[in-house]
Motif scaffolding. Structure first.
Motif: not given
Length: 201
Positions: A36-39, A42-46, A53-61
């Protein structure tokens, strides 16, 4: 006869510290990197998601971590950029068409530029005919379209173009497209050895 060189950024010019980022995220409670973090990365990298959104995605975990703590941990991978590498780049910029092609994100580039200072960053970027960051162009290596994007934009001849990267997946795809490649090994090779190692005669 080499006419152009396409360089990667991380672990080619800018040293990366993978141990530091692992340590910092463990401090925040992340036990292991997962799909999930890898995905998310990659979304952030493109450029498909923004920094928040990227940081909040991390914050879920990492529910107990602040966004600023996650950002600091994410940037801890960025190491030093020795001056001698910039000087080497400036020297060869008069002889070859140079390009930078990096899988990276807005957060890392902003941190890099802040850390080295505007003058150093400007001097570095000015060595290249064009700088390509994945989050700006919406493409990332090893997708072959990433290489084709650079080749076609500048009418490069693959047989006369060298691609330098530390990731074999990336250099394998570049080689399949006809580019000459050097898979640089961080900690063993240094980009300034380009001529010493007979990569370029």
């Amino acid at each position: 006869m080499i006419e152009a060189i396409i360089f990667d950024f991380g672990d080619v010019f800018l040293d990366l510290n993978n141990e530091a980022i692992d340590t910092e995220f463990k401090k925040l409670g992340l036990t292991a990197w997962h799909d999930d973090l890898d995905k998310l990365n990659k979304l952030y990298e493109i450029g498909k998601i923004d920094e928040l959104e990227f940081l909040q995605g991390f914050q879920k975990y990492l529910p107990n971590a602040e966004l600023t703590e996650i950002r600091t941990a994410w940037n801890s991978i960025l190491g030093s950029f020795p001056l001698y590498r910039l000087e080497f780049l400036q020297m060869i910029a008069t002889k070859y068409r140079l390009f930078l092609l990096s899988n990276t994100d807005h957060t890392h580039i902003e941190k890099f530029e802040h850390h080295v200072g505007q003058t150093f960053a400007r001097d570095f970027y000015s060595c290249f005919e064009k700088v390509y960051f994945s989050y700006e162009i919406g493409l990332r290596k090893p997708d072959e379209n990433t290489f084709k994007y650079v080749i076609n934009n500048h009418n490069l001849n693959p047989k006369k173009t060298l691609f330098v990267d530390d990731n074999k997946k990336n250099t394998d795809v570049a080689a399949e497209l006809g580019l000459l490649v050097w898979t640089l090994q961080p900690g063993v090779d240094d980009v300034t050895e380009l001529f010493d190692k007979k990569i370029i005669e």
